[in-house]
Design an enzyme around this catalytic site. Structure first.
Site, PDB file in Angstrom:
ATOM      1  N   GLY A 292       2.975  -0.775   3.913  1.00  0.00           N
ATOM      2  CA  GLY A 292       2.395  -1.661   2.926  1.00  0.00           C
ATOM      3  C   GLY A 292       2.545  -3.120   3.272  1.00  0.00           C
ATOM      4  O   GLY A 292       3.572  -3.544   3.800  1.00  0.00           O
TER       5      GLY A 292
ATOM      6  N   SER B  40       0.778  -1.243   0.000  1.00  0.00           N
ATOM      7  CA  SER B  40       0.000   0.000   0.000  1.00  0.00           C
ATOM      8  C   SER B  40       0.802   1.281   0.000  1.00  0.00           C
ATOM      9  O   SER B  40       0.221   2.360  -0.113  1.00  0.00           O
ATOM     10  CB  SER B  40      -0.967   0.007   1.178  1.00  0.00           C
ATOM     11  OG  SER B  40      -2.093  -0.765   0.877  1.00  0.00           O
TER      12      SER B  40
END
Length: 400
Positions: free
Chosen positions: A351, A110
């Protein structure tokens, strides 16, 4: 499939425990297990660095392998004068015992969202996208479903995770080992999300990967080009991030030297190599490949005003409350602010994707760090402890 998020930093021991539980809430959508061989790493450096912080980076990486059970860990630390060092710990291949390559490529999950947000905000600066325009303006008739109305959701709410759009990864097949080679189109991800009801836009913060799929579709529509080209031309190439790329359609392997990423079907289970996979299911929400040094350079450049004019960087840093269990972590437009135990906040994202987890931040004094591990916290025998250690690592370095 996990795309995200937010292992960045922590302030006190009780807070770290709360944040560790929140990592599962906000990010971990699959369970993986890990056992790791231990090989302490040694730092390599481009130039000097703060000795206390440098020692702390290595200490944290060694702990992530030894105590948290990650197979391997790697990091880049940059001091306030721009001098950087790369570090490793553990092994990059459990079968051969090969060391983790310095500054090897990893999937950054992410953190990809921040790359997309920068490209989108550059289009805002050029007047082709309006942050407060409804999604319907750019994607007429596309974003509609049970409790979902694209004419009531703004572009800003997509980037801020306040749109109310349901999260497609919540209803995906999480048997990653069997689905790792499946390709899906972005529109299929949206269709999957819309099998669930939405919530009223603006009513609350709720992390949803669907927001960034829709944002990616908007950027493609407005730019008239594939999203990968837009991000490459507007962000990756201007910053000369030579080891960062958006995978091509159907591209499953990492291009340059890298540690293997590992996955398991349950905590404490047998680790299996999941490095090679099709990241199409993550697309705009988390498919980019990078290195710790490139990712660190990206966030330093962003916070230093190299990618956006001051007014739009200020928009990125205008945050909303997230969840009580995140203990002060706030979310802007693909930027998170996390309180540091020594005062101030770190700016970054984070992420998660099967095989790799990355976290990092740029501190108030200009120091920065990016840490990557070669499995998700859920891949370890004690996922909460692993998440706690990873959440603590960035804080420990930036406060050293």
């Amino acid at each position: 499939m996990t795309v995200h998020d937010p292992v960045t930093s922590a302030s006190t021991a009780p807070r770290r425990h709360g944040r560790a539980r929140a990592v599962a809430t906000v990010a971990a959508l699959c369970a993986v297990a890990t056992t790791g061989a231990l090989v302490a790493g040694t730092p390599a450096y481009a130039s000097g660095g703060s000795p206390p912080a440098s020692r702390e980076v290595q200490r944290q990486l060694d702990g992530l392998v030894r105590d948290a059970g990650f197979p391997g860990a790697l990091a880049t630390y940059e001091d306030a004068r721009g001098r950087s060092r790369d570090y490793t710990a553990g092994v990059g291949n459990l079968e051969t015992g090969a060391r983790v390559p310095l500054d090897g490529q990893v999937r950054i999950g992410s953190n990809s969202k921040t790359f997309l947000a920068v490209a989108l905000l550059q289009l805002v600066d050029e007047g082709t996208i309006d942050l407060d325009a409804p999604v319907e303006t750019y994607l007429p008739g596309l974003v509609h479903g049970d409790g979902v109305d694209g004419s009531a959701i703004t572009v800003r709410q997509l980037l801020q995770h306040t749109s109310g759009l349901p999260n497609y990864t919540a209803v995906m097949d999480h048997d990653f080992l069997s689905t790792r080679h499946h390709y899906v189109e972005p529109r299929e991800l949206l269709d999957l999300a819309l099998t669930q009801p939405g919530t009223p836009p603006g009513s609350r913060w709720d992390y949803s990967n669907t927001n960034y799929v829709v944002a990616g579709l908007i950027v493609q529509k407005v730019a008239g080009r594939p999203l990968a080209e837009v991000i490459t031309d507007r962000v990756i190439e201007p910053l000369r991030l030579r080891d960062t790329y958006v995978p091509d359609r159907g591209e499953e392997s990492l291009r340059e030297r890298h540690p293997l990423g590992y996955h398991a079907t349950e905590p404490g289970g047998e680790l299996q190599d999941i490095t090679v996979l099709d990241p199409a299911w993550a697309w705009a929400a988390g498919d980019i490949v990078s290195t710790p040094s490139d990712l660190n350079s990206f966030f330093v450049a962003l916070m230093g005003g190299e990618l956006l004019p001051p007014a739009l960087l200020a928009e990125m840093q205008t945050t909303v409350e997230t969840l009580p269990e995140l203990h002060g972590m706030r979310y802007g437009l693909a930027l998170m602010s996390t309180p540091l135990s020594c005062g101030g906040v770190a700016w970054g994202h984070g992420g998660s994707i099967p095989g790799y987890e990355t976290g990092g931040g740029v501190g108030p004094d200009g120091r920065s760090v990016t840490v990557a591990v070669t499995a998700l916290p859920a891949a370890t025998a004690d996922p909460e402890r692993a998440a706690e250690r990873l959440a603590h690592a960035v804080d420990a370095v930036l406060c050293a």
